[in-house]
Scaffold this motif. Structure first.
Motif, PDB file in Angstrom:
ATOM      1  N   GLU A 270      60.087 -79.767 -40.374  1.00  0.00           N
ATOM      2  CA  GLU A 270      59.625 -78.389 -40.481  1.00  0.00           C
ATOM      3  C   GLU A 270      60.038 -77.728 -41.794  1.00  0.00           C
ATOM      4  OE1 GLU A 270      57.628 -77.015 -38.453  1.00  0.00           O
ATOM      5  OE2 GLU A 270      57.649 -78.478 -36.827  1.00  0.00           O
ATOM      6  N   THR A 271      61.018 -78.288 -42.479  1.00  0.00           N
ATOM      7  CA  THR A 271      61.509 -77.661 -43.701  1.00  0.00           C
ATOM      8  C   THR A 271      61.386 -78.560 -44.931  1.00  0.00           C
ATOM      9  OG1 THR A 271      63.761 -78.384 -43.157  1.00  0.00           O
ATOM     10  CG2 THR A 271      63.120 -76.169 -42.470  1.00  0.00           C
ATOM     11  N   GLU A 272      61.290 -79.848 -44.735  1.00  0.00           N
ATOM     12  CA  GLU A 272      61.210 -80.784 -45.854  1.00  0.00           C
ATOM     13  C   GLU A 272      59.787 -80.859 -46.419  1.00  0.00           C
ATOM     14  OE1 GLU A 272      63.194 -82.461 -47.614  1.00  0.00           O
ATOM     15  OE2 GLU A 272      65.031 -82.894 -46.512  1.00  0.00           O
ATOM     16  N   GLY A 273      59.704 -81.118 -47.726  1.00  0.00           N
ATOM     17  CA  GLY A 273      58.438 -81.509 -48.313  1.00  0.00           C
ATOM     18  C   GLY A 273      58.127 -82.956 -47.970  1.00  0.00           C
ATOM     19  N   LEU A 274      56.965 -83.431 -48.391  1.00  0.00           N
ATOM     20  CA  LEU A 274      56.540 -84.786 -48.041  1.00  0.00           C
ATOM     21  C   LEU A 274      57.533 -85.833 -48.517  1.00  0.00           C
ATOM     22  CD1 LEU A 274      54.561 -86.936 -47.043  1.00  0.00           C
ATOM     23  CD2 LEU A 274      53.328 -86.702 -49.220  1.00  0.00           C
ATOM     24  N   GLU A 275      57.892 -85.789 -49.808  1.00  0.00           N
ATOM     25  CA  GLU A 275      58.768 -86.826 -50.349  1.00  0.00           C
ATOM     26  C   GLU A 275      60.152 -86.776 -49.708  1.00  0.00           C
ATOM     27  OE1 GLU A 275      56.721 -84.961 -52.152  1.00  0.00           O
ATOM     28  OE2 GLU A 275      55.332 -86.553 -52.747  1.00  0.00           O
ATOM     29  N   GLY A 276      60.643 -85.575 -49.450  1.00  0.00           N
ATOM     30  CA  GLY A 276      61.940 -85.460 -48.798  1.00  0.00           C
ATOM     31  C   GLY A 276      61.910 -86.036 -47.387  1.00  0.00           C
ATOM     32  N   GLN A 277      60.819 -85.786 -46.658  1.00  0.00           N
ATOM     33  CA  GLN A 277      60.730 -86.311 -45.306  1.00  0.00           C
ATOM     34  C   GLN A 277      60.532 -87.826 -45.309  1.00  0.00           C
ATOM     35  OE1 GLN A 277      61.607 -84.828 -42.771  1.00  0.00           O
ATOM     36  NE2 GLN A 277      60.724 -85.796 -40.960  1.00  0.00           N
ATOM     37  N   LEU A 278      59.791 -88.341 -46.268  1.00  0.00           N
ATOM     38  CA  LEU A 278      59.655 -89.792 -46.396  1.00  0.00           C
ATOM     39  C   LEU A 278      61.016 -90.450 -46.623  1.00  0.00           C
ATOM     40  CD1 LEU A 278      56.438 -90.006 -48.592  1.00  0.00           C
ATOM     41  CD2 LEU A 278      56.641 -90.727 -46.195  1.00  0.00           C
ATOM     42  N   GLU A 279      61.849 -89.815 -47.441  1.00  0.00           N
ATOM     43  CA  GLU A 279      63.187 -90.352 -47.673  1.00  0.00           C
ATOM     44  C   GLU A 279      64.036 -90.245 -46.410  1.00  0.00           C
ATOM     45  OE1 GLU A 279      66.442 -92.126 -49.617  1.00  0.00           O
ATOM     46  OE2 GLU A 279      64.277 -92.136 -49.967  1.00  0.00           O
ATOM     47  N   ASN A 280      63.902 -89.137 -45.684  1.00  0.00           N
ATOM     48  CA  ASN A 280      64.616 -89.019 -44.414  1.00  0.00           C
ATOM     49  C   ASN A 280      64.217 -90.138 -43.456  1.00  0.00           C
ATOM     50  OD1 ASN A 280      65.999 -86.697 -45.157  1.00  0.00           O
ATOM     51  ND2 ASN A 280      64.511 -85.301 -44.232  1.00  0.00           N
ATOM     52  N   GLU A 281      62.935 -90.438 -43.398  1.00  0.00           N
ATOM     53  CA  GLU A 281      62.453 -91.525 -42.535  1.00  0.00           C
ATOM     54  C   GLU A 281      63.026 -92.867 -42.972  1.00  0.00           C
ATOM     55  OE1 GLU A 281      58.105 -89.712 -41.160  1.00  0.00           O
ATOM     56  OE2 GLU A 281      58.208 -91.256 -42.704  1.00  0.00           O
ATOM     57  N   ALA A 282      63.021 -93.106 -44.280  1.00  0.00           N
ATOM     58  CA  ALA A 282      63.538 -94.377 -44.783  1.00  0.00           C
ATOM     59  C   ALA A 282      65.020 -94.543 -44.454  1.00  0.00           C
ATOM     60  CB  ALA A 282      63.319 -94.466 -46.295  1.00  0.00           C
ATOM     61  N   ARG A 283      65.781 -93.463 -44.615  1.00  0.00           N
ATOM     62  CA  ARG A 283      67.215 -93.536 -44.319  1.00  0.00           C
ATOM     63  C   ARG A 283      67.451 -93.734 -42.824  1.00  0.00           C
ATOM     64  NH1 ARG A 283      70.844 -91.468 -48.244  1.00  0.00           N
ATOM     65  NH2 ARG A 283      69.804 -90.955 -50.202  1.00  0.00           N
ATOM     66  N   ALA A 284      66.662 -93.020 -42.001  1.00  0.00           N
ATOM     67  CA  ALA A 284      66.806 -93.183 -40.557  1.00  0.00           C
ATOM     68  C   ALA A 284      66.447 -94.609 -40.137  1.00  0.00           C
ATOM     69  CB  ALA A 284      65.921 -92.178 -39.819  1.00  0.00           C
ATOM     70  N   MET A 285      65.402 -95.151 -40.720  1.00  0.00           N
ATOM     71  CA  MET A 285      65.013 -96.519 -40.389  1.00  0.00           C
ATOM     72  C   MET A 285      66.098 -97.510 -40.810  1.00  0.00           C
ATOM     73  SD  MET A 285      62.641 -98.356 -38.993  1.00  0.00           S
ATOM     74  CE  MET A 285      61.007 -97.628 -39.106  1.00  0.00           C
ATOM     75  N   ALA A 286      66.697 -97.292 -41.961  1.00  0.00           N
ATOM     76  CA  ALA A 286      67.769 -98.179 -42.416  1.00  0.00           C
ATOM     77  C   ALA A 286      68.966 -98.100 -41.477  1.00  0.00           C
ATOM     78  CB  ALA A 286      68.185 -97.817 -43.843  1.00  0.00           C
ATOM     79  N   ARG A 287      69.312 -96.876 -41.050  1.00  0.00           N
ATOM     80  CA  ARG A 287      70.437 -96.730 -40.118  1.00  0.00           C
ATOM     81  C   ARG A 287      70.158 -97.437 -38.797  1.00  0.00           C
ATOM     82  NH1 ARG A 287      70.517 -91.381 -42.228  1.00  0.00           N
ATOM     83  NH2 ARG A 287      69.231 -90.639 -40.496  1.00  0.00           N
ATOM     84  N   ILE A 288      68.968 -97.240 -38.255  1.00  0.00           N
ATOM     85  CA  ILE A 288      68.696 -97.753 -36.916  1.00  0.00           C
ATOM     86  C   ILE A 288      68.510 -99.263 -36.917  1.00  0.00           C
ATOM     87  CG2 ILE A 288      66.159 -97.620 -36.746  1.00  0.00           C
ATOM     88  CD1 ILE A 288      68.644 -96.161 -34.217  1.00  0.00           C
ATOM     89  N   THR A 289      67.987 -99.816 -38.003  1.00  0.00           N
ATOM     90  CA  THR A 289      67.779-101.273 -38.036  1.00  0.00           C
ATOM     91  C   THR A 289      69.081-102.038 -38.236  1.00  0.00           C
ATOM     92  OG1 THR A 289      67.165-101.084 -40.388  1.00  0.00           O
ATOM     93  CG2 THR A 289      65.372-101.208 -38.770  1.00  0.00           C
ATOM     94  N   ARG A 290      70.159-101.324 -38.558  1.00  0.00           N
ATOM     95  CA  ARG A 290      71.465-101.977 -38.636  1.00  0.00           C
ATOM     96  C   ARG A 290      72.142-102.098 -37.274  1.00  0.00           C
ATOM     97  NH1 ARG A 290      72.038 -99.061 -43.740  1.00  0.00           N
ATOM     98  NH2 ARG A 290      73.121 -97.355 -42.671  1.00  0.00           N
ATOM     99  N   THR A 291      71.555-101.513 -36.234  1.00  0.00           N
ATOM    100  CA  THR A 291      72.200-101.507 -34.926  1.00  0.00           C
ATOM    101  C   THR A 291      71.859-102.767 -34.126  1.00  0.00           C
ATOM    102  OG1 THR A 291      70.384-100.374 -33.770  1.00  0.00           O
ATOM    103  CG2 THR A 291      72.020 -98.993 -34.886  1.00  0.00           C
ATOM    104  N   GLU A 292      72.764-103.119 -33.231  1.00  0.00           N
ATOM    105  CA  GLU A 292      72.513-104.251 -32.332  1.00  0.00           C
ATOM    106  C   GLU A 292      71.329-103.971 -31.422  1.00  0.00           C
ATOM    107  OE1 GLU A 292      74.083-107.302 -32.100  1.00  0.00           O
ATOM    108  OE2 GLU A 292      74.919-106.676 -34.039  1.00  0.00           O
ATOM    109  N   ASP A 293      71.189-102.739 -30.976  1.00  0.00           N
ATOM    110  CA  ASP A 293      70.086-102.397 -30.086  1.00  0.00           C
ATOM    111  C   ASP A 293      68.733-102.725 -30.712  1.00  0.00           C
ATOM    112  OD1 ASP A 293      71.314-101.586 -27.774  1.00  0.00           O
ATOM    113  OD2 ASP A 293      70.728 -99.481 -27.924  1.00  0.00           O
ATOM    114  N   ALA A 294      68.535-102.298 -31.951  1.00  0.00           N
ATOM    115  CA  ALA A 294      67.245-102.538 -32.607  1.00  0.00           C
ATOM    116  C   ALA A 294      67.010-104.030 -32.815  1.00  0.00           C
ATOM    117  CB  ALA A 294      67.193-101.790 -33.935  1.00  0.00           C
ATOM    118  N   TRP A 295      68.024-104.738 -33.310  1.00  0.00           N
ATOM    119  CA  TRP A 295      67.870-106.179 -33.545  1.00  0.00           C
ATOM    120  C   TRP A 295      67.578-106.926 -32.245  1.00  0.00           C
ATOM    121  CZ3 TRP A 295      66.791-109.316 -37.321  1.00  0.00           C
ATOM    122  CH2 TRP A 295      66.991-110.686 -37.148  1.00  0.00           C
ATOM    123  N   ASN A 296      68.345-106.634 -31.214  1.00  0.00           N
ATOM    124  CA  ASN A 296      68.151-107.318 -29.939  1.00  0.00           C
ATOM    125  C   ASN A 296      66.789-106.993 -29.326  1.00  0.00           C
ATOM    126  OD1 ASN A 296      70.687-108.467 -30.137  1.00  0.00           O
ATOM    127  ND2 ASN A 296      71.685-106.895 -28.885  1.00  0.00           N
TER     128      ASN A 296
END
Length: 262
Positions: A220-246
């Protein structure tokens, strides 16, 4: 935990919170705010909580702010409101930011701040008897409890302005059409369907849910590029978890994934 305004229990990974002042209409007063903040904190830190279900006892879901408390002492009114909203707003922030999704089951009238709480929940089911009353403008005050944030995001800014400024009451069907709630459920099925949804979410990827919730807030507050970076960081965080890998390995192996982290 000793509570005055609520009942609380954890079952099957679901934190069940029940508004429990039915003789008073479950008002949003100082005690309500203090208890809700304690419950939000417990749901945030307790490793057994994977989803939250909020419902209410009595004739009303909640009549909103306690007018008797508000109108008691004009000289102290601003101080009273500031103190009560401190706890209430902290609770709302914690429910919004925690990983566990929040399901709300509304069986009857929700007014004022209670409508804002409804708008802030991740999922809302309501019985046909439920009504949603703006209330604030009717006594010459403004929305709190996150209403000015969540209502335009659920309903659209023009519809939210109309709802708040014209002091409208929406039926359950109108609330669903406006986007305030997810769907209307037969009264006799409301409890069972709300519990089924809460249990389904409790069995899901809790860490991913938390990332989704925060991404939706930042969108709701980020521009496109900022939100794309937020998505990339969130994806990187979540793919490091055992839950996502399993889970990925389970799907590749044609097995149903299971999730344990929160």
């Amino acid at each position: 935990m000793k509570l005055s305004a609520f009942e609380f229990a954890i079952k099957d990974g679901v934190a069940h919170i029940t508004l429990n002042q039915p003789d008073r209409g479950n008002p949003l007063d100082g005690q309500f705010a203090e208890d809700l903040n304690r419950l939000a904190t417990e749901c945030t830190v307790n490793p057994d909580v994977r989803s939250v279900l909020i419902d209410a006892k009595g004739r009303f879901f909640s009549v909103g702010g306690d007018l008797n408390s508000l109108a008691r002492d004009r000289r102290d009114l601003a101080n009273f409101v500031s103190t009560a909203t401190a706890d209430l707003h902290m609770a709302i922030s914690r429910f919004a930011r925690m990983n566990a999704p929040v399901v709300m089951a509304v069986h009857a009238l929700a007014a004022g701040g209670a409508v804002a709480l409804v708008a802030g929940a991740d999922f809302v089911l309501a019985s046909p008897a439920a009504k949603f009353y703006a209330a604030f403008a009717g006594i010459g005050i403004v929305s709190d409890s996150g209403g000015s944030y969540y209502l335009p995001r659920r309903m659209g800014s023009r519809r939210a302005s109309q709802f708040l400024m014209l002091n409208e009451t929406l039926s359950a069907d109108e609330a669903a059409a406006a986007g305030l709630i997810n769907r209307v459920v037969a009264a006799e099925s409301l409890n069972d369907e709300a519990w089924a949804l809460a249990r389904l979410l409790a069995a899901g990827p809790t860490l991913a849910y938390g990332e989704i919730k925060n991404l939706l807030i930042s969108s709701e507050t980020e521009g496109l590029e900022g939100q794309l970076e937020n998505e990339a960081r969130a994806m990187a965080r979540i793919t490091r978890t055992e839950d996502a890998w399993n889970a990925m390995q389970a799907v590749l192996g044609k097995r149903k994934p299971t999730f344990e982290a929160r």
